[in-house]
Write an enzyme that holds these catalytic residues in place. Structure first.
Site, PDB file in Angstrom:
ATOM      1  N   ASP A 119       0.906  -0.921   0.213  1.00  0.00           N
ATOM      2  CA  ASP A 119       1.039   0.048  -0.054  1.00  0.00           C
ATOM      3  C   ASP A 119       1.128   1.356   0.148  1.00  0.00           C
ATOM      4  O   ASP A 119       2.027   1.584  -0.007  1.00  0.00           O
ATOM      5  CB  ASP A 119      -1.383   0.019   1.775  1.00  0.00           C
ATOM      6  CG  ASP A 119      -2.195   0.646   1.181  1.00  0.00           C
ATOM      7  OD1 ASP A 119      -2.191   1.703  -0.104  1.00  0.00           O
ATOM      8  OD2 ASP A 119      -3.164   0.544   1.771  1.00  0.00           O
TER       9      ASP A 119
HETATM   10  C1  BGC Z   1      -4.993   3.819   0.206  1.00  0.00           C
HETATM   11  C2  BGC Z   1      -5.414   2.594  -1.449  1.00  0.00           C
HETATM   12  C3  BGC Z   1      -4.752   2.813  -2.465  1.00  0.00           C
HETATM   13  C4  BGC Z   1      -3.739   4.073  -2.368  1.00  0.00           C
HETATM   14  C5  BGC Z   1      -3.089   4.537  -3.440  1.00  0.00           C
HETATM   15  C6  BGC Z   1      -3.922   3.946  -0.173  1.00  0.00           C
HETATM   16  O1  BGC Z   1      -4.056   5.480   0.269  1.00  0.00           O
HETATM   17  O2  BGC Z   1      -4.730   2.858   1.229  1.00  0.00           O
HETATM   18  O3  BGC Z   1      -6.309   1.233  -0.550  1.00  0.00           O
HETATM   19  O4  BGC Z   1      -5.258   1.983  -3.281  1.00  0.00           O
HETATM   20  O5  BGC Z   1      -3.619   5.079  -1.650  1.00  0.00           O
HETATM   21  O6  BGC Z   1      -4.413   5.439  -3.940  1.00  0.00           O
END
Ligand code: BGC
Length: 759
Positions: A293
């Site tokens: 993530d």
């Molecule tokens: C989130 C993810 C997301 C990623 C990209 C993160 O802050 O937890 O679910 O896909 O950002 O935007």
């Protein structure tokens, strides 16, 4: 010269012709593996690490090349081929530009995989995922994901960071809006539907995109529902509740998984070999790749799990995190670690193979610009077909919570209707959270939807603002707690109306990432407004817009009709109006329990019996609260219709079965009201005695049935071993003999029950 020789070498391994031929032959998989191995042989360590590096979009790529700062660095890395993927770059023009740099300027020209959070639609928005799950309509959910894939792919994107398959029992957690609710069985079916919708039957088609099941794993169990918090759960919950939807996504062919910000029992999951290697890659034989993530690799330092980026890189790569989203840890550390002999190059090879595999499957080597057709982009995004599709999904997602004296549907003529509430005219909030590609204020509001029914007189009054100022993806929402200046007008309008429709709830940016809340009452002054209006007119239809279960005890007690309308996306107002006026008979069912108050959370239908479930000695020593009853306000699976259904004749094919046999169950369901309608017939089981205690009820089957007035249908369910077993604390699947109960009905408070024995 060197570059030309290398490119020639690569093209020998997979010319367009060869690739195209292999795409249609039976040995596609084999030929892809051959191409991957061939490519891997000529990659430098830095180029391998580059594949494992994902950058966020960094400058207007169609403008002049950046000078200075991280944008210049990222640009340089693109030109060197040290980037495997980019996220949030979108639109044909932009995607073409970045693909052009990497494929034409880097040594090997390996195309980027372009990721984006396509969470509930791209530009044309479908309902938030929690709402879609309330439809229990797997075909519709699949269709909705395919519409999203069609639009996103027309805009240059080939990979979505969805579906989120985190089970959560905690409505305080803002991200429940992104998932399918509290139940592993429903969550698994929805996960499959979404994966299939995004990926279609052919990942190489230009209107399908790779899916990503996230967040692996446990994020939905953040302590106290607080965002990014620690997670402490037992192994039984991990294996029986959290992991099943991920497994279902893997079995449905999901090509990527995203790990997560949370730790699980002391280990940040980004560094968890147990989850990513032992379970996902070894036990489940997943051969796609895992992305971290956002910065979750370097955040292991902040967790206090590793001391610096070097250690973070070692832990993450060893644990099986294949691609680093925007923490720059891999690109800064990994090559040196391999050269120092600390990290084995074979770990890189494993990760790179996985990443290349998905790129080959998408057909990106064949044509890096395959998602970059300006004409298709213009024709596809926001077209009528997509709008019709999300409208259909929106209607199916609405849940009728309460309808006393058949206040709904509204009469179409001769009525004076007062429409009250800031959300009723809001064209932005119903788009919900996670809608980066859509334009602000593009939802059809409830006011606009209701204005299309011209037989009644409709007066709109705001009453009170929910928020102050503008709400955005990045800002903390500010709630209006003081300004009541427009109360009087609204109350006045209500006085003379036959029916008052009040649209109340949360702003779309009050749920989603970073939006945990401890108070789940109607925000701001809305509760007060509701009570004031009620004093002058009791004929109120409350339409809720929200991204999570709310605590609405007062409303449940006093307001005759309540419609849970979530945030339904672009076509919100049309969907709600059609339901309010009875042109669509609602059939949604709650995918998450509505608590009576926040103190009951976590509250869920599939709880354990405990040793003291009832007040059998008429004293205080049993499992309960002394200030609120144990039951929820609305149970999981609850949802009414404008017609009524009757369940009868629950039959089990035999009183006992041998382990391995299939248990056949049938039940009759009749439409006993005076409107055609749909019902979600739900089947639950209870394993009465087991080596690991089992929940009092577990959903194990459901069917969405259409019934005409007076019609009766027999619904059949088959329970096999996969359904009757469970995971022990080591994660082994077991089926044990013993007595089972079966429950069938229109919610988790089921109507009929029977039992059988497994021998
Ligand atoms: C989130 C993810 C997301 C990623 C990209 C993160 O802050 O937890 O679910 O896909 O950002 O935007």
């Amino acid at each position: 010269m060197k570059r030309i020789l290398l490119l020639t070498a690569i093209s020998l391994f997979f010319t367009r012709c060869e690739y195209a031929k292999n795409q249609t032959s039976n040995n596609t998989k084999k030929s892809i593996e051959y191409k991957i191995d061939s490519l891997l042989k000529i990659m430098t360590i830095e180029e391998k690490v580059g594949q494992m590096n994902q950058y966020n979009g960094f400058w207007d790529v169609t403008g002049p090349s950046p000078k200075g700062g991280s944008a210049e660095l990222k640009y340089e890395h693109l030109r060197k081929g040290w980037v495997g993927s980019m996220l949030t770059v979108r639109g044909v023009e932009q995607v073409k530009a970045v693909q052009k740099i990497i494929t034409e300027e880097s040594r090997l020209g390996i195309p980027l995989i372009i990721g984006f959070d396509v969470i509930h639609g791209y530009k044309t928005l479908s309902p938030i995922p929690l709402a879609e799950a309330a439809s229990w309509d797997l075909e519709a959910i699949k269709k909705s994901a395919s519409i999203a894939a069609n639009e996103a792919s027309a805009s240059g994107i080939n990979w979505t960071f969805g579906p989120m398959v985190d089970i959560s029992r905690d409505a305080r957690w803002g991200r429940v809006m992104e998932g399918a609710g509290e139940d592993p069985f429903l969550g698994s079916r929805v996960a499959e539907a979404r994966v299939k919708g995004f990926q279609g039957d052919d990942l190489a088609a230009d209107n399908t995109i790779a899916a990503c099941a996230k967040h692996f794993a446990g994020y939905g169990f953040s302590e106290a529902g607080k965002e990014y918090n620690t997670v402490n759960i037992g192994t039984s919950t991990l294996h029986n509740v959290i992991l099943p939807p991920f497994k279902a996504a893997v079995d449905a062919g999901v090509r990527t998984l995203m790990n997560s910000f949370n730790e699980l029992n002391g280990v940040p999951v980004t560094g968890s070999s147990y989850l990513q290697r032992d379970i996902l890659k070894n036990k489940w034989k997943f051969n796609g790749f895992v992305i971290s993530d956002w910065a979750s690799i370097s955040e292991m330092i902040t967790w206090g799990y590793v001391k610096d980026k070097r250690e973070a890189a070692i832990k993450a790569v060893t644990a099986g995190s294949d691609m680093d989203m925007e923490s720059h840890t891999y690109i800064q550390e990994l090559a040196q670690l391999v050269k120092d002999g600390v990290v084995s190059e074979s770990l890189l090879d494993d990760a790179v193979k996985r990443i290349l595999r998905v790129k080959f499957e998408l057909g990106l080597f064949e044509n890096p610009y395959k998602y970059c057709d300006e004409n298709r982009e213009k024709e596809t995004i926001g077209n009528k077909e997509n709008n019709d599709g999300v409208l259909d999904m929106a209607k199916k997602s609405i849940v009728l919570l309460k309808n006393e004296n058949n206040l709904l549907p509204l009469k179409k003529e001769g009525q004076k209707i007062a429409l009250i509430g800031a959300l009723a005219a809001d064209k932005d909030s119903p788009l919900g959270s996670w809608r980066i590609a859509s334009e602000n204020n593009t939802a059809v509001s409830v006011l606009e939807g209701m204005q299309q029914y011209k037989g009644n007189s409709l007066v709109y009054k705001k009453g009170t603002d929910v928020i102050i100022g503008e709400a955005t993806f990045l800002n903390e929402v500010k709630i209006n707690t003081t300004d009541k200046s427009e109360f009087a007008e609204a109350i006045d309008a209500a006085k003379s109306a036959n029916v008052v429709v009040m649209v109340l709830g949360e702003h779309g940016f009050q749920s989603g990432e970073g939006r945990s809340r401890t108070d789940l009452n109607l925000p701001g002054l809305q509760q007060e407004l509701l009570q004031e209006v009620f004093k002058v007119n009791k004929n109120i239809v409350l339409v809720l817009q929200n991204g999570r279960p709310l605590t609405i005890n007062w409303a449940d007690k006093h307001i005759p009709a309540i419609v849970e309308a979530w945030q339904l996306g672009t076509q919100t107002g049309n969907a709600i109006a059609q339901v309010l006026y009875g042109d669509y008979n609602p059939s949604g069912k709650l995918p998450m329990t509505f608590p009576r108050n926040v103190g009951q959370i976590p509250i869920y239908y599939n709880y354990k019996n405990t040793g003291r479930p009832v007040d059998k000695d008429k004293n205080v020593f049993w499992s309960h609260y002394s200030d609120v009853e144990n039951t929820p306000l609305y149970p999981f699976g609850h949802g009414l219709s404008y017609t009524t259904f009757k369940y009868s004749d629950l039959k089990i094919s035999n009183p006992s079965f041998l382990i391995g046999d299939e248990v056949k169950i049938s039940v009759k369901v009749s439409n006993t009201g005076n409107k055609d309608g749909k019902e979600v017939v739900q089947l639950y089981i209870r394993d009465l005695v087991a080596s690991i205690t089992r929940p009092v009820k577990e959903l194990k089957g459901f069917e969405l049935v259409e019934l005409k007035v007076g019609e009766t249908k027999t619904i059949n369910f088959t329970l096999n071993n996969e359904i009757l077993g469970f995971f022990d604390n080591e994660g082994n699947f077991i089926v044990e003999p013993g007595a089972f109960m079966v429950f069938v009905g229109g919610s988790s408070i089921t109507e009929l029950e029977a039992d059988f024995e497994l021998k």
